[in-house]
Design an enzyme around this catalytic site. Sequence first.
Site, PDB file in Angstrom:
ATOM      1  N   GLY A 111       0.806  -1.229   0.000  1.00 52.54           N
ATOM      2  CA  GLY A 111       0.000   0.000   0.000  1.00 52.54           C
ATOM      3  C   GLY A 111       0.830   1.266   0.000  1.00 52.54           C
ATOM      4  O   GLY A 111       0.546   2.195   0.764  1.00 52.54           O
ATOM      5  N   ASP A 156      -6.928   0.325   2.991  1.00 51.50           N
ATOM      6  CA  ASP A 156      -5.486   0.574   3.059  1.00 51.50           C
ATOM      7  C   ASP A 156      -5.207   1.973   3.625  1.00 51.50           C
ATOM      8  O   ASP A 156      -4.257   2.177   4.393  1.00 51.50           O
ATOM      9  CB  ASP A 156      -4.841   0.412   1.670  1.00 51.50           C
ATOM     10  CG  ASP A 156      -5.682   0.998   0.544  1.00 51.50           C
ATOM     11  OD1 ASP A 156      -6.749   1.579   0.816  1.00 51.50           O
ATOM     12  OD2 ASP A 156      -5.267   0.885  -0.622  1.00 51.50           O
TER      13      ASP A 156
END
Length: 325
Positions: A111, A156
Amino acid sequence: MKQKITVSAPGKLMLLGEHAVVYNRPCLVTAVNQRLTLIAQVIDKPLFQLEAPDAGVTNYSKPLFEIGQGDIPKGAKFVEIATLNFTKKHRIKQGIKIKTTSDFSPLFGFGSSSASTVCILKALSELFKVKLSNRQIFELAFKTVLDIQGTGSGFDVAAATFGGTLYYSKAGKKTIKPLNLKSLPLIIAYSGIKADTVTLVKEVATKAKRYPEIIDNIYNQIATLVNIGEKALVKNDLQTAGELMNFDEGYLAALGVGSKKLADMIYSAREAGAYGAKLSGAGLGDCMIALASNDKIQAVKEAITKTGGKIVEVKVNASGVRVEK
Ligand code: MEV
């Protein structure tokens, strides 16, 4: 006013619930202790300057009034659009110089885009004395991700902002609930294949158009196992949590996001005694995760390595975005 600031945000790993979370079902995510670090500095010239060597961006510079316009390199998009969203909203007209570095490879699917989005918003809020709560940072970062990708659940972004291990859902007012875990003996391995989240989300959406009832049922099953998984993890019932990971892997395979490489890694982990194993993230590549008792961890790691997986040594439950100096 502060002229220069360093902030960092953690990477993340999806524990349970990927794909279904895009369609308003819950998921469980944990932040990892490999972090993205961002240094931001106010400069005299009205320029937006970015160095993000890990994302392939060097010597990137443009006039402030051109932010968000023209051809933006992939590795600059999230920081640039987040800066645009922030400076527009808070009428900032000063130039800014930014540098990002990452503890982790952008290939892992940890991420880096969401972590860099969260970092720049935190840095700008501190530099320009705009008080933003973590919730406000999360909302603006999620908007930025949607501006760029058009799709995504924001799990995320939540992990990068709040850290820890979260029960997350974007349904309604969005649920971001921290879980208090005793332990999470997770083994993480990289498949060597880079997955493209946006493409995979689109492929699943295409399948859902063809088989709406089947896919909707799969999402509901995933939501159920996430809810049971939350309770299991809080009780430290790793056996159940592992079994739920195996269920989830089956549903992800049914969605069509599995791959032979990931399956080899996952089966080898199970055969070496893991409670459970599954892919983590969009699928096809990136990382897989396994849950195992302490006495099995070494054997599980060796089994995964034998299939060509690369063990990534990270600690989970890491802290969220923070000012470093
Ligand atoms: C990708 O890491 C996880 C997905 O569920 C996409 C998302 O939640 O944004 C596939």
